[in-house]
Design a protein around this motif. Structure first.
Motif, PDB file in Angstrom:
ATOM      1  N   GLY A 120       0.824  -1.204   0.000  1.00 34.34           N
ATOM      2  CA  GLY A 120       0.000   0.000   0.000  1.00 34.34           C
ATOM      3  C   GLY A 120       0.857   1.253   0.000  1.00 34.34           C
ATOM      4  N   ILE A 121       1.943   1.232   0.757  1.00 36.27           N
ATOM      5  CA  ILE A 121       2.880   2.364   0.771  1.00 36.27           C
ATOM      6  C   ILE A 121       3.494   2.542  -0.615  1.00 36.27           C
ATOM      7  N   ARG A 122       3.895   1.434  -1.242  1.00 33.11           N
ATOM      8  CA  ARG A 122       4.461   1.506  -2.588  1.00 33.11           C
ATOM      9  C   ARG A 122       3.481   2.147  -3.567  1.00 33.11           C
ATOM     10  N   GLY A 123       2.221   1.756  -3.457  1.00 31.84           N
ATOM     11  CA  GLY A 123       1.209   2.323  -4.349  1.00 31.84           C
ATOM     12  C   GLY A 123       1.083   3.824  -4.193  1.00 31.84           C
ATOM     13  N   LYS A 124       1.177   4.338  -2.970  1.00 28.62           N
ATOM     14  CA  LYS A 124       1.077   5.780  -2.743  1.00 28.62           C
ATOM     15  C   LYS A 124       2.286   6.523  -3.299  1.00 28.62           C
ATOM     16  N   LEU A 125       3.467   5.896  -3.216  1.00 33.38           N
ATOM     17  CA  LEU A 125       4.659   6.538  -3.772  1.00 33.38           C
ATOM     18  C   LEU A 125       4.568   6.662  -5.282  1.00 33.38           C
ATOM     19  N   ILE A 126       3.948   5.697  -5.934  1.00 36.17           N
ATOM     20  CA  ILE A 126       3.824   5.695  -7.389  1.00 36.17           C
ATOM     21  C   ILE A 126       2.713   6.617  -7.859  1.00 36.17           C
ATOM     22  N   ASP A 127       1.672   6.764  -7.073  1.00 43.93           N
ATOM     23  CA  ASP A 127       0.494   7.548  -7.447  1.00 43.93           C
ATOM     24  C   ASP A 127       0.885   8.999  -7.750  1.00 43.93           C
ATOM     25  N   PRO A 128       0.633   9.479  -8.980  1.00 38.42           N
ATOM     26  CA  PRO A 128       1.013  10.860  -9.323  1.00 38.42           C
ATOM     27  C   PRO A 128       0.264  11.915  -8.529  1.00 38.42           C
ATOM     28  N   ARG A 129      -0.829  11.527  -7.889  1.00 45.59           N
ATOM     29  CA  ARG A 129      -1.575  12.488  -7.068  1.00 45.59           C
ATOM     30  C   ARG A 129      -0.897  12.722  -5.719  1.00 45.59           C
ATOM     31  N   THR A 130       0.055  11.860  -5.367  1.00 46.17           N
ATOM     32  CA  THR A 130       0.786  12.000  -4.104  1.00 46.17           C
ATOM     33  C   THR A 130       1.963  12.937  -4.302  1.00 46.17           C
ATOM     34  N   SER A 131       2.070  13.966  -3.495  1.00 50.93           N
ATOM     35  CA  SER A 131       3.168  14.926  -3.634  1.00 50.93           C
ATOM     36  C   SER A 131       4.479  14.312  -3.177  1.00 50.93           C
ATOM     37  N   THR A 132       5.565  14.878  -3.672  1.00 53.28           N
ATOM     38  CA  THR A 132       6.877  14.385  -3.233  1.00 53.28           C
ATOM     39  C   THR A 132       7.128  14.740  -1.770  1.00 53.28           C
ATOM     40  N   ALA A 133       6.541  15.836  -1.288  1.00 54.70           N
ATOM     41  CA  ALA A 133       6.676  16.171   0.131  1.00 54.70           C
ATOM     42  C   ALA A 133       6.059  15.063   0.988  1.00 54.70           C
ATOM     43  N   TYR A 134       4.903  14.580   0.580  1.00 51.07           N
ATOM     44  CA  TYR A 134       4.264  13.466   1.281  1.00 51.07           C
ATOM     45  C   TYR A 134       5.155  12.229   1.221  1.00 51.07           C
ATOM     46  N   GLY A 135       5.720  11.954   0.036  1.00 48.83           N
ATOM     47  CA  GLY A 135       6.595  10.798  -0.138  1.00 48.83           C
ATOM     48  C   GLY A 135       7.841  10.880   0.718  1.00 48.83           C
ATOM     49  N   VAL A 136       8.390  12.074   0.849  1.00 44.56           N
ATOM     50  CA  VAL A 136       9.574  12.248   1.701  1.00 44.56           C
ATOM     51  C   VAL A 136       9.218  11.982   3.156  1.00 44.56           C
ATOM     52  N   GLY A 137       8.054  12.454   3.592  1.00 43.60           N
ATOM     53  CA  GLY A 137       7.618  12.168   4.953  1.00 43.60           C
ATOM     54  C   GLY A 137       7.384  10.687   5.169  1.00 43.60           C
ATOM     55  N   LEU A 138       6.825  10.043   4.156  1.00 41.65           N
ATOM     56  CA  LEU A 138       6.463   8.640   4.243  1.00 41.65           C
ATOM     57  C   LEU A 138       7.674   7.720   4.250  1.00 41.65           C
ATOM     58  N   ARG A 139       8.650   8.012   3.359  1.00 42.92           N
ATOM     59  CA  ARG A 139       9.787   7.108   3.219  1.00 42.92           C
ATOM     60  C   ARG A 139      11.131   7.751   3.539  1.00 42.92           C
ATOM     61  N   GLY A 140      11.295   9.024   3.230  1.00 43.14           N
ATOM     62  CA  GLY A 140      12.563   9.682   3.518  1.00 43.14           C
ATOM     63  C   GLY A 140      12.772   9.880   5.006  1.00 43.14           C
ATOM     64  N   MET A 141      11.779  10.497   5.656  1.00 38.22           N
ATOM     65  CA  MET A 141      11.867  10.702   7.105  1.00 38.22           C
ATOM     66  C   MET A 141      11.637   9.403   7.849  1.00 38.22           C
TER      67      MET A 141
END
Length: 257
Positions: A120-141
């Motif tokens: 499910g996390i992978r799907g959100k990272l791929i989804d173009p509607r998900t911002s990179t800021a969200y992705g950084v919080g999700l996986r970077g941080m």
């Protein structure tokens, strides 16, 4: 309190809450019998298997900048800096092998609920509607900042287990040396610095999305280990097969077939 200060206070509080949530798990690691300890430790390998492609996706989606380049460096490091034998999932398997884990059986032991969550996390990272800021919080941080703190605390308890203490000289500690020492502490601090400079500094909208991703990361991290703990206590937990050949779109080879 400025918005940036409020965010970092929140991040620190969530991190501490997440680590504190695992107190029972950490204590159990000190006293678990060998079979249960192995069951506990085996599950983390599946997090490492998913983490590398997730960072690759995040890097591919980010705008040029120091944070993107630094996360790319982390990705290279995770992959062994050109040597697949030193890739972090391989090093973790080397650790498991050194404490008696049956490497030929590991792929079939993944807790189903955790694999569904990671997909499910992978799907959100791929989804173009998900911002990179969200992705950084999700996986970077979540992956880089908190993981190091959590693993360091986990390691403190693992080494106190009698089974580990008796054979400590024979254990392959390479994975842990990288993740509880200066190497990963530097990664954590640098990641936080660059997130502050390149995302938090952009203002309220990016901070809100970064916070949302980070909150989900912390909730997922707690759920991951709760599921692991439950899988040790109950033999009826559903399991699926997962290996290192994880499709980047979110389907682990053989999983959930």
């Amino acid at each position: 309190m400025a918005e940036a200060d409020r965010f970092w206070q929140l991040a620190d509080d969530l991190q501490e809450k997440t680590v504190s949530h695992a107190k029972e798990l950490f204590s159990y690691a000190e006293t678990a019998n060998p079979d249960d300890l192995l069951s506990l430790l085996i599950q983390y390998r599946f997090f490492t298997i998913y983490y590398i492609p997730d960072i690759a996706i995040l890097v591919a989606r980010m705008r040029d900048g120091q944070l993107r380049s630094f996360l790319a460096d982390i990705l290279t490091d995770e992959l062994g800096n050109g040597d697949p034998a030193k890739a972090h999932p391989r090093l973790y398997d080397d650790f498991l092998k050194s404490i008696g884990a049956p490497l030929d059986l590991l792929d079939d032991l993944a807790v189903k609920d955790n694999i569904e969550m990671l997909q499910g996390i992978r799907g959100k990272l791929i989804d173009p509607r998900t911002s990179t800021a969200y992705g950084v919080g999700l996986r970077g941080m979540g992956g880089e900042c908190v993981c190091q703190v959590y693993l360091s605390r986990f390691h403190e308890h693992i080494v106190k287990n009698p089974f580990i203490r008796q054979r400590r000289a024979d254990v392959d500690w390479t994975f842990w040396d990288l993740h509880v020492g200066e190497h990963d502490i530097e990664h954590r601090l640098k990641t936080r610095q660059l997130i502050d400079e390149e995302i938090v500094s952009r203002g309220a909208t990016d901070i809100v999305e970064l916070e949302q991703g980070y909150r989900e990361s912390m909730a997922s991290w707690s759920a991951f280990w709760s599921n692991v703990f439950a899988s040790v206590k109950s033999r009826n937990v559903q399991r699926v097969s997962v290996n290192r050949a994880v499709d980047w779109r979110g389907t682990a080879a053989g999983a959930l077939a």
